[in-house]
Scaffold this active site. Structure first.
Site, PDB file in Angstrom:
ATOM      1  N   GLU A 155       0.808  -1.235   0.000  1.00 44.23           N
ATOM      2  CA  GLU A 155       0.000   0.000   0.000  1.00 44.23           C
ATOM      3  C   GLU A 155       0.835   1.277   0.000  1.00 44.23           C
ATOM      4  OE1 GLU A 155      -2.824  -0.493   3.211  1.00 44.23           O
ATOM      5  OE2 GLU A 155      -3.521  -2.407   2.418  1.00 44.23           O
ATOM      6  N   GLU A 260      -6.379 -10.531  -1.188  1.00 46.50           N
ATOM      7  CA  GLU A 260      -7.180 -10.282   0.029  1.00 46.50           C
ATOM      8  C   GLU A 260      -8.659 -10.236  -0.348  1.00 46.50           C
ATOM      9  OE1 GLU A 260      -5.742  -6.914   2.284  1.00 46.50           O
ATOM     10  OE2 GLU A 260      -3.644  -7.422   1.909  1.00 46.50           O
TER      11      GLU A 260
END
Ligand code: G3I
Length: 366
Positions: A155, A260
């Site tokens: 991220e 995810e």
């Protein structure tokens, strides 16, 4: 030989535990159904890693052949003090993987979130650099022979594709990303190395992600794959962007993973998975406490079916699909972005029973 024996033992245990716990023996296995296509993973929490519920363990190992720790390898947990590491549960995860022939994806070495609290007291480039180097070297080398892959950096991008402002960017400059890959490669030469993010199937963020990958490659460091987290919303899964992203990332020579995956069904006024974003709680935000209405259940099933159709179409490029949780009951989406909700984002319900979405997905292989 040992492995074969273990496998037999596991199957027998599944039969016994299945009978005890009530989960049906006739549930087909996702990992078996997709064994010639891509790995099927799940996120594991502490209690699952520690095998506190043996029946659940047997269920997990019957459905998944890859696993990612949901929290225990994040720096706040694995490196709580400047000179202290806590490897107790991460080591158990590695043992779990060996015991049940499940490949472990380490998550994650460098992330701006869930950092150890001592980082807040550091205000010099040298100290941040020392933390960065020591953390990667210590953690990556400990697991160099017994995990399959690392989410090296997680991220690092904003939604517009620029680099997110983090303590690493602030003190080390944009080269920190390639440096993280170089250091991990040095510490764990045989482990696959990935960049992982959410919304990086969206065009602007994807362009930033491609730029970031090209810089890592130009630096001479190795990057093996890119993870698209896949935190999506029912009825709004961006299929075209996902397909375009698979093609564009694969064109860079990378493996593509959905790392995810969950499809949430509750109201939300933004996209993505930035854990700092929150919404106020009120009953209208938690509409399905008594069960999921059939039309939403069917939409969820249709979304999962279309997604897996797309993954299968590109199975030469997609190497792993990991769900962010084993069943609806342990999904992080029950607590975020509003605490205490009843969410239904996965393929198994709170009793590990397959939902209509599961049968649609498995049906693609019949
Ligand atoms: O361990 C403490 C416990 O001691 C304390 O009593 C409790 C009180 O809130 O908190 C516990 O820690 C929580 C931790 O999960 C373990 O359950 C944190 O508050 C909570 O914030 C944390 O949430 C995790 C989140 O990352 C934090 O960033 C979620 O479980 C986890 O699913 C989520 O995973 C991230 C991926 O790593 C990266 N991509 C997005 C994804 C979803 O946010």
């Amino acid at each position: 030989m040992i492995f074969k024996k273990n496998r037999r033992a596991v199957s027998t245990a599944i039969l016994i535990m299945g009978a005890i716990s009530g989960f049906s023996q006739s549930i087909p296995s996702l990992k078996d159904a997709f064994k010639n296509d891509f790995g099927i993973g799940t996120a594991l929490n502490n209690s699952q890693i520690e095998e506190r519920d043996p029946a659940l363990t047997q269920f997990i190992v019957s459905q998944f052949n890859m696993a990612t720790p949901e929290n225990v390898m994040k720096s706040a947990l694995i490196h709580p003090k400047w000179d202290t590491y806590d490897f107790v549960v991460p080591d158990k995860l590695v043992e779990f993987g060996k015991k049940y022939n499940i490949k472990i994806n380490g998550h994650t070495l460098i992330w701006h979130s869930q950092l150890p609290s001592f980082i807040r007291g550091i205000h010099s480039k040298d100290s941040i650099q020392t933390f960065f180097n020591d953390h990667i070297k210590t953690v990556a080398s400990r697991y160099k022979d017994n995990i399959f892959s690392w989410d090296v950096v997680n991220e690092a991008l904003n939604e517009d594709g620029t680099l997110r402002k983090t303590v690493f960017l602030d003190y080390l400059g944009e080269g920190y990303i390639a440096e993280a890959f170089r250091l991990t490669q040095q510490a764990a030469p045989n482990v696959e190395l990935y960049y992982n993010d959410y919304n990086n199937e969206q065009p602007a963020k994807r362009a930033g992600c491609i730029n970031l990958i090209k810089k890592i490659q130009a630096s001479g460091a190795r990057i093996d794959g890119v993870g698209i987290q896949g935190h999506w919303h029912v009825g709004k899964v961006p299929f075209k962007d996902i397909e375009e992203s698979i093609l564009q990332y694969a064109a860079l020579g990378l493996k593509v993973m959905f790392t995810e995956l969950d499809i949430e069904v509750l109201p939300r006024n933004f996209q993505g998975a930035d854990v700092n974003q929150r919404m106020a709680s009120n009953p209208a935000m938690n509409p399905y406490t008594a069960g999921l209405p059939d039309d939403v259940q069917q939409q969820l099933a249709a979304d999962y079916e279309a997604l897996f159709k797309l993954f299968l179409k590109h199975k030469d490029k997609v190497t792993r699909v990991t769900f962010w949780g084993v069943n609806d009951g342990n999904s992080w989406l029950n607590g975020w972005p509003v605490r205490g909700r009843t969410n239904y984002p996965l393929l198994f319900d709170r009793n590990n029973q397959p939902k209509p979405a599961f049968y649609k997905v498995i049906g693609l292989k019949k």
